[in-house]
Design an enzyme around this catalytic site. Structure first.
Site, PDB file in Angstrom:
ATOM      1  N   PRO A  99      -5.712  -1.327  -6.239  1.00 13.56           N
ATOM      2  CA  PRO A  99      -6.651  -2.288  -6.809  1.00 13.56           C
ATOM      3  C   PRO A  99      -7.726  -2.663  -5.790  1.00 13.56           C
ATOM      4  O   PRO A  99      -7.480  -2.701  -4.586  1.00 13.56           O
ATOM      5  CB  PRO A  99      -5.782  -3.502  -7.147  1.00 13.56           C
ATOM      6  CG  PRO A  99      -4.428  -3.234  -6.624  1.00 13.56           C
ATOM      7  CD  PRO A  99      -4.347  -1.836  -6.135  1.00 13.56           C
ATOM      8  N   HIS A 104       0.819  -1.211   0.000  1.00 15.57           N
ATOM      9  CA  HIS A 104       0.000   0.000   0.000  1.00 15.57           C
ATOM     10  C   HIS A 104       0.853   1.262   0.000  1.00 15.57           C
ATOM     11  O   HIS A 104       0.464   2.276  -0.558  1.00 15.57           O
ATOM     12  CB  HIS A 104      -0.970   0.003   1.186  1.00 15.57           C
ATOM     13  CG  HIS A 104      -2.154  -0.883   0.974  1.00 15.57           C
ATOM     14  ND1 HIS A 104      -3.459  -0.475   1.119  1.00 15.57           N
ATOM     15  CD2 HIS A 104      -2.226  -2.183   0.600  1.00 15.57           C
ATOM     16  CE1 HIS A 104      -4.289  -1.474   0.846  1.00 15.57           C
ATOM     17  NE2 HIS A 104      -3.563  -2.525   0.536  1.00 15.57           N
ATOM     18  N   GLY A 160       4.946   5.809  -4.625  1.00 16.88           N
ATOM     19  CA  GLY A 160       6.260   5.243  -4.314  1.00 16.88           C
ATOM     20  C   GLY A 160       6.478   4.924  -2.847  1.00 16.88           C
ATOM     21  O   GLY A 160       5.651   5.236  -1.983  1.00 16.88           O
ATOM     22  N   SER A 175       4.477   7.301   3.013  1.00 18.43           N
ATOM     23  CA  SER A 175       3.303   8.182   3.066  1.00 18.43           C
ATOM     24  C   SER A 175       2.120   7.465   3.733  1.00 18.43           C
ATOM     25  O   SER A 175       1.278   8.112   4.347  1.00 18.43           O
ATOM     26  CB  SER A 175       2.914   8.659   1.669  1.00 18.43           C
ATOM     27  OG  SER A 175       2.726   7.566   0.794  1.00 18.43           O
TER      28      SER A 175
HETATM   29  C1  HEM Z   1      -5.299  -6.936  -7.184  1.00 22.15           C
HETATM   30  C2  HEM Z   1      -4.505  -6.594  -6.215  1.00 22.15           C
HETATM   31  C3  HEM Z   1      -4.851  -6.731  -4.761  1.00 22.15           C
HETATM   32  C4  HEM Z   1      -6.065  -6.651  -4.139  1.00 22.15           C
HETATM   33  C5  HEM Z   1      -7.411  -6.378  -4.753  1.00 22.15           C
HETATM   34  C6  HEM Z   1      -5.829  -6.895  -2.744  1.00 22.15           C
HETATM   35  C7  HEM Z   1      -6.807  -6.890  -1.776  1.00 22.15           C
HETATM   36  C8  HEM Z   1      -6.644  -7.375  -0.504  1.00 22.15           C
HETATM   37  C9  HEM Z   1      -7.693  -7.518   0.467  1.00 22.15           C
HETATM   38  C10 HEM Z   1      -9.142  -7.106   0.253  1.00 22.15           C
HETATM   39  C11 HEM Z   1      -7.161  -8.074   1.575  1.00 22.15           C
HETATM   40  C12 HEM Z   1      -7.868  -8.437   2.876  1.00 22.15           C
HETATM   41  C13 HEM Z   1      -7.668  -7.428   3.931  1.00 22.15           C
HETATM   42  C14 HEM Z   1      -8.405  -7.776   5.181  1.00 22.15           C
HETATM   43  O1  HEM Z   1      -9.412  -8.486   5.138  1.00 22.15           O
HETATM   44  O2  HEM Z   1      -7.960  -7.350   6.246  1.00 22.15           O
HETATM   45  C15 HEM Z   1      -5.762  -8.271   1.314  1.00 22.15           C
HETATM   46  C16 HEM Z   1      -4.887  -8.826   2.204  1.00 22.15           C
HETATM   47  C17 HEM Z   1      -3.534  -8.939   1.969  1.00 22.15           C
HETATM   48  N1  HEM Z   1      -2.853  -8.490   0.864  1.00 22.15           N
HETATM   49 FE1  HEM Z   1      -3.676  -7.853  -0.845  1.00 22.15          FE
HETATM   50  N2  HEM Z   1      -4.498  -7.121  -2.531  1.00 22.15           N
HETATM   51  C18 HEM Z   1      -3.868  -7.024  -3.740  1.00 22.15           C
HETATM   52  C19 HEM Z   1      -2.520  -7.146  -3.971  1.00 22.15           C
HETATM   53  C20 HEM Z   1      -1.580  -7.416  -2.990  1.00 22.15           C
HETATM   54  C21 HEM Z   1      -0.150  -7.365  -3.187  1.00 22.15           C
HETATM   55  C22 HEM Z   1       0.546  -6.995  -4.484  1.00 22.15           C
HETATM   56  C23 HEM Z   1       0.408  -7.698  -2.001  1.00 22.15           C
HETATM   57  C24 HEM Z   1       1.874  -7.770  -1.619  1.00 22.15           C
HETATM   58  C25 HEM Z   1       2.857  -7.953  -2.444  1.00 22.15           C
HETATM   59  C26 HEM Z   1      -0.668  -7.986  -1.087  1.00 22.15           C
HETATM   60  C27 HEM Z   1      -0.506  -8.445   0.194  1.00 22.15           C
HETATM   61  C28 HEM Z   1      -1.537  -8.769   1.044  1.00 22.15           C
HETATM   62  C29 HEM Z   1      -1.337  -9.462   2.299  1.00 22.15           C
HETATM   63  C30 HEM Z   1      -0.025 -10.004   2.829  1.00 22.15           C
HETATM   64  C31 HEM Z   1      -2.597  -9.554   2.896  1.00 22.15           C
HETATM   65  C32 HEM Z   1      -2.935 -10.156   4.259  1.00 22.15           C
HETATM   66  C33 HEM Z   1      -2.982  -9.045   5.271  1.00 22.15           C
HETATM   67  C34 HEM Z   1      -3.221  -9.488   6.700  1.00 22.15           C
HETATM   68  O3  HEM Z   1      -3.121 -10.672   7.012  1.00 22.15           O
HETATM   69  O4  HEM Z   1      -3.485  -8.605   7.527  1.00 22.15           O
HETATM   70  N3  HEM Z   1      -1.858  -7.779  -1.713  1.00 22.15           N
HETATM   71  N4  HEM Z   1      -5.468  -7.831   0.044  1.00 22.15           N
END
Ligand code: HEM
Ligand SMILES: *[C@@H]1O[C@H](CO)[C@@H](O)[C@H](O)[C@H]1NC(C)=O
Ligand SMILES: *[C@@H]1O[C@H](CO)[C@@H](O)[C@H](O)[C@H]1NC(C)=O
Length: 396
Positions: free
Chosen positions: A207, A111, A117, A121
């Site tokens: 996204p 994020h 970048g 922030s």
């Molecule tokens: C299309 C792209 C992405 C979307 C739509 C997306 C969306 C989300 C959503 C909705 C969650 C759940 C948050 C929650 O319920 O607390 C999440 C969790 C997470 N995302 Fe993504 N994300 C994307 C890309 C990425 C990328 C590129 C990374 C890292 C390289 C990433 C790493 C994570 C991680 C590690 C979690 C787990 C967080 C936790 O356990 O607290 N995500 N993401």
């Protein structure tokens, strides 16, 4: 020709990479990081024409990593030689107490880096009428801020005013990846912190879980990531938690149809519904009753006990199932949790990469490492721009 000191620091760099690789888990050991062909994330050439990545070319490739003029290897070697060690050991202490910190820090760096970048922030609190990225909707449930504060205060004790919050974030995320079973990747340091937060951009540019594959690839493309890099980064979704609110529509009322998303594997749909009840959705019950599984019930090899409220575990088949690999295999079986995850198999290049990573764990580990390096170097601020905040939540 390289001068001597540059050569020396390059050697130290190379050595540190090799040492860290030696300490990798078995999965990473399967392939040598350097021996098989893969592309630099900084090259835009089509895959077929990308060069073999061999040890003899290492020097050139490492130079390519050095994309930003003033970032360098071990930037704090004189001003705060313990910096990286402090970050590493503190993250490891957090992890021992609470393993969920690793995915939280990984998500935080995404994020931060995706929006203007890697400039910390995302850490700024709202103040004096300045909106904060933290307050934009996609920030919801971002965590790890307190842990960054603790790392920062330890560093301030050791070397006041020296280590930027932006460097802390990328280094803490790297440690988190390693702890979660992912690869090590080398990082340059010397990032500086922003004096601005970008809440609007965070709202529109990050996204969304509802984005389709076209939107997702557009958003990543706008940050310079191709399909391969995008698919590998999404492998981060093999670890951590996800809250039901991000998928309720998908489970009960997909696109206002009053039906679930047809791309979900039916058994998996039942499993997800059993964890995420329809209470929050107006339209559902009789047409789609949510089954109540017995605690020991196992659906298609999934132990539903592994999924706990208040969130779903993204590695629902157990944390031993491997960072990355299981995620891609699940996608191929219609078992992606977010709509956006499942969209990676909607056809085209992204699906090709899902298949590649599902069958080759070491390919994934290498690509993920490269993509994380690229993400961590995305549009960094370097001196004389920006500042080193003394409190990561406030500009100085
Ligand atoms: C299309 C792209 C992405 C979307 C739509 C997306 C969306 C989300 C959503 C909705 C969650 C759940 C948050 C929650 O319920 O607390 C999440 C969790 C997470 N995302 Fe993504 N994300 C994307 C890309 C990425 C990328 C590129 C990374 C890292 C390289 C990433 C790493 C994570 C991680 C590690 C979690 C787990 C967080 C936790 O356990 O607290 N995500 N993401
Ligand atoms: C720190 O790194 C710089 C640049 O690579 C180098 O010139 C300097 O000698 C290093 N200092 C120490 C103490 O290693
Ligand atoms: C994220 O933004 C919401 C408002 O959209 C706010 O209520 C919440 O506190 C923010 N989360 C964090 C971690 O700052």
């Amino acid at each position: 020709m390289m001068d001597f000191t540059r050569k020396l620091s390059f050697l130290v760099f190379l050595l540190s990479v090799l040492i860290s690789l030696k300490n990798q888990n078995a999965e990473t050991k399967k392939g040598s990081w350097f021996s098989s062909s893969y592309s630099s994330p900084f090259s835009k050439a089509p895959l077929s024409s990308r060069p073999m990545f061999t040890t003899s070319k290492m020097g050139m490739k490492i130079q390519e990593f050095h994309i930003s003029g003033s970032l360098r290897y071990d930037y704090y070697n004189e001003s705060c030689p313990q910096a990286e060690q402090i970050i590493k050991s503190t993250v490891r202490e957090f992890y021992k107490l609470k393993p969920s910190i690793a995915p939280q820090l990984l998500r935080l760096v995404f994020h931060d880096c995706f929006i203007e970048g890697c400039d910390a922030s995302v850490l700024l609190d709202p103040h004096d009428g300045i909106d904060s990225e933290k307050e934009s909707p996609p920030n919801e449930s971002l965590k790890g801020f307190d842990h960054i504060d603790i790392i920062k205060s330890e560093l301030e004790e050791t070397c006041p005013g020296v280590v930027s919050c932006a460097d802390i974030l990328v280094l803490a995320a790297r440690e988190s990846v390693l702890l979660a079973g992912g690869p090590f990747y080398p990082l340059y340091t010397g990032r500086r912190d922003s004096t601005l937060s970008y809440s609007e951009e965070a709202t529109y540019d990050l996204p969304s879980p509802q984005d389709d594959v076209v939107k997702i690839t557009e958003k990543f493309e706008s940050r310079g990531f191709d399909e391969r890099e995008t698919v590998s980064l999404l492998g981060a979704h093999s670890t951590g938690m996800i809250h039901c609110k991000f998928i309720l529509n998908r489970l009960y009322n997909f696109g206002g149809t009053n039906r679930p998303d047809p791309s979900i594997d039916p058994e998996f749909l039942n499993l997800l519904r059993s964890q995420c009840k329809s209470n929050h959705v107006s339209s559902t019950p009789s047409a789609s009753p949510a089954p109540t599984p017995s605690p020991s019930s196992s659906i298609g090899g999934l132990s539903s006990a592994l999924i706990q409220e208040p969130g779903l575990k993204m590695d629902y088949e157990g944390s031993g199932s491997g960072f990355g690999t299981l995620y891609y295999r699940s996608l191929l079986r219609g078992r992606g949790i977010l709509y956006a995850d499942q969209q990676l198999t909607a056809g085209g290049d992204t699906e090709t990469w899902v298949q590649a990573y599902a069958s080759d764990a070491s390919l994934f580990q290498r690509d993920f490492a490269m993509a994380m390096m690229k993400l961590s170097n995305h549009r960094v601020l370097t001196a004389p721009l920006g500042q080193v905040r003394s409190d990561c939540r406030k500009i100085d």
